[in-house]
Every structure is written in C-alpha cells, then in structure tokens.
Design a protein around this motif. Structure first.
Motif, PDB file in Angstrom:
ATOM      1  N   ALA A  26       0.837  -1.195   0.000  1.00  7.83           N
ATOM      2  CA  ALA A  26       0.000   0.000   0.000  1.00  7.83           C
ATOM      3  C   ALA A  26       0.875   1.249   0.000  1.00  7.83           C
ATOM      4  O   ALA A  26       1.988   1.247   0.528  1.00  7.83           O
ATOM      5  N   SER A  27       0.346   2.313  -0.601  1.00  9.76           N
ATOM      6  CA  SER A  27       1.105   3.544  -0.705  1.00  9.76           C
ATOM      7  C   SER A  27       0.158   4.734  -0.784  1.00  9.76           C
ATOM      8  O   SER A  27      -0.997   4.600  -1.179  1.00  9.76           O
ATOM      9  N   THR A  28       0.675   5.882  -0.436  1.00  7.43           N
ATOM     10  CA  THR A  28      -0.025   7.121  -0.732  1.00  7.43           C
ATOM     11  C   THR A  28       0.274   7.434  -2.192  1.00  7.43           C
ATOM     12  O   THR A  28       1.146   6.810  -2.792  1.00  7.43           O
ATOM     13  N   PRO A  29      -0.428   8.358  -2.805  1.00 11.37           N
ATOM     14  CA  PRO A  29      -0.159   8.660  -4.215  1.00 11.37           C
ATOM     15  C   PRO A  29       1.303   9.052  -4.452  1.00 11.37           C
ATOM     16  O   PRO A  29       1.796  10.019  -3.892  1.00 11.37           O
ATOM     17  N   ARG A  30       1.977   8.246  -5.229  1.00 11.76           N
ATOM     18  CA  ARG A  30       3.389   8.481  -5.588  1.00 11.76           C
ATOM     19  C   ARG A  30       3.586   8.001  -7.009  1.00 11.76           C
ATOM     20  O   ARG A  30       2.783   7.249  -7.546  1.00 11.76           O
ATOM     21  N   GLY A  64      -1.216   1.499  -4.544  1.00 13.89           N
ATOM     22  CA  GLY A  64       0.142   1.129  -4.190  1.00 13.89           C
ATOM     23  C   GLY A  64       0.879   0.426  -5.307  1.00 13.89           C
ATOM     24  O   GLY A  64       0.718   0.751  -6.480  1.00 13.89           O
TER      25      GLY A  64
END
Length: 192
Positions: A74-78, A90
């Motif tokens: 999972a990730s924040t918007p990148r 993600g």
C-alpha cells in the motif's frame, strides 16, 4: 547521524540529494550496477559460507529452491503507485526468494517494483524475475534440475512454463490446496 561509532560519518542532506538526482538520470544503468554488486557480494558470502551456503551440495535430489510470488504494498499517491485489485493504492512487486533449507529463513534475491495494477499473471515479469534470480544465485542461465522454481497459480502461463523448461530447472506451479480438501471431495455426490 547519531550513531557515528556504528555507521561512520554520514553525508549531508544536500550531498545525498545531489547523488539521488545524479543516479536518477539513468535508472536502468544504476539498477544493472546494483544487481552486479549484489550478485558479487552474494556469491562471495556464499563462497565464505562453504558447506553452509544455499548452493552447497545442491543436486536434483536436493535442489536450491527459488520461490516466486507477488505481494501488494500500500502507498499514498506516488510515482508508479496505481489502484490495486483489492481497491487500494500502491505497488504490486514480484519477488524471488532463495530457500536456505529447513534451518534457514531464505533470502530475497529479486524484487521487481511494479505498479499496483500490474497483472498477477504477467508472463514477461515472471520470466524476467526468474532469470534475475538465477543470475543472483550464480548458477548460469540453464542450471538444470539442481534448481527448483516454485510459483503459485499466477505463474502458470504458457510463456512462463516454456521459459522454465528452456532453463531445464525443476518447477512446481500451482496453488496450495486446503488441508480439508479430502473432506470437501467426500461430500460431493458422485455423478450418475
């Protein structure tokens, strides 16, 4: 920075930023260089380990096991992050792990960073990760039956199986069945 006696002097933030910017100019070349360095270090460590190395005494009867699997991160918007099949955001990296036998925990040989929407059954990615894992192990492109590559059902594509066959490695592709599978089949009425 607070542990000089352990890590030694650390570069300043501006120096690190300049290095990252310089490396980002040719990511593919940097990745190739890092992979060469990792392979050299891994092979040196395994040579020093002697009989305790994962490749010591491998044969068709006692192969080096390489497990291939994907996972979600999972990730924040990148950059590179994308929606996942589980409705999150993600990455969907594909990994390869070398097994160190019953007494060992294994070691990561390869991580291929992929966007969250990368397909689970992308044969080209599986073929690349398998090749990179064999390269990291230092056993050549066609190591034969002294290597066992295990992949879950996502790796069961025709192209991936053909690549494993060309490399002449033993392989196991499929899903682990639940422990209660015999009981499930026992409750299904026979066809008339």
């Amino acid at each position: 920075r607070c542990e000089d006696e352990v890590f030694g002097p650390v570069a300043s933030d501006p120096a690190v930023c300049r290095l990252i910017k310089a490396l980002a100019r040719d990511v593919e070349a940097v990745e190739r260089a890092v992979n060469r360095a990792r392979r050299a270090v891994r092979q040196r460590v395994w040579a020093l380990a002697g009989q305790d190395a994962p490749t010591a005494g491998i044969s068709a009867e006692r192969p080096l096991v390489v497990d291939i699997d994907a996972t979600l991160a999972a990730s924040t918007p990148r950059k590179g992050a994308a929606p996942t099949f589980k409705k999150g955001l993600g990455y969907h990296p594909l990994t390869a792990w070398t097994d160190h036998g019953p007494g060992g925990a294994g070691a990561c040989a390869v991580i291929m960073l992929r966007p969250g929407n990368a397909g689970s059954s992308t044969a080209a990615d599986h073929v690349e990760v398998i090749g990179r894992a064999l390269e990291q192990a230092g056993l050549g492109p066609r190591p034969g039956r002294k290597v066992l590559v295990r992949i879950d059902g996502a790796g069961g594509t025709k192209a991936t199986i053909e690549a494993l066959t060309r490399r002449r490695v033993s392989h196991s592709v499929g899903l682990r069945l639940p422990d209660h599978t015999p009981q499930v089949y026992a409750t299904i009425p026979e066809a008339a």
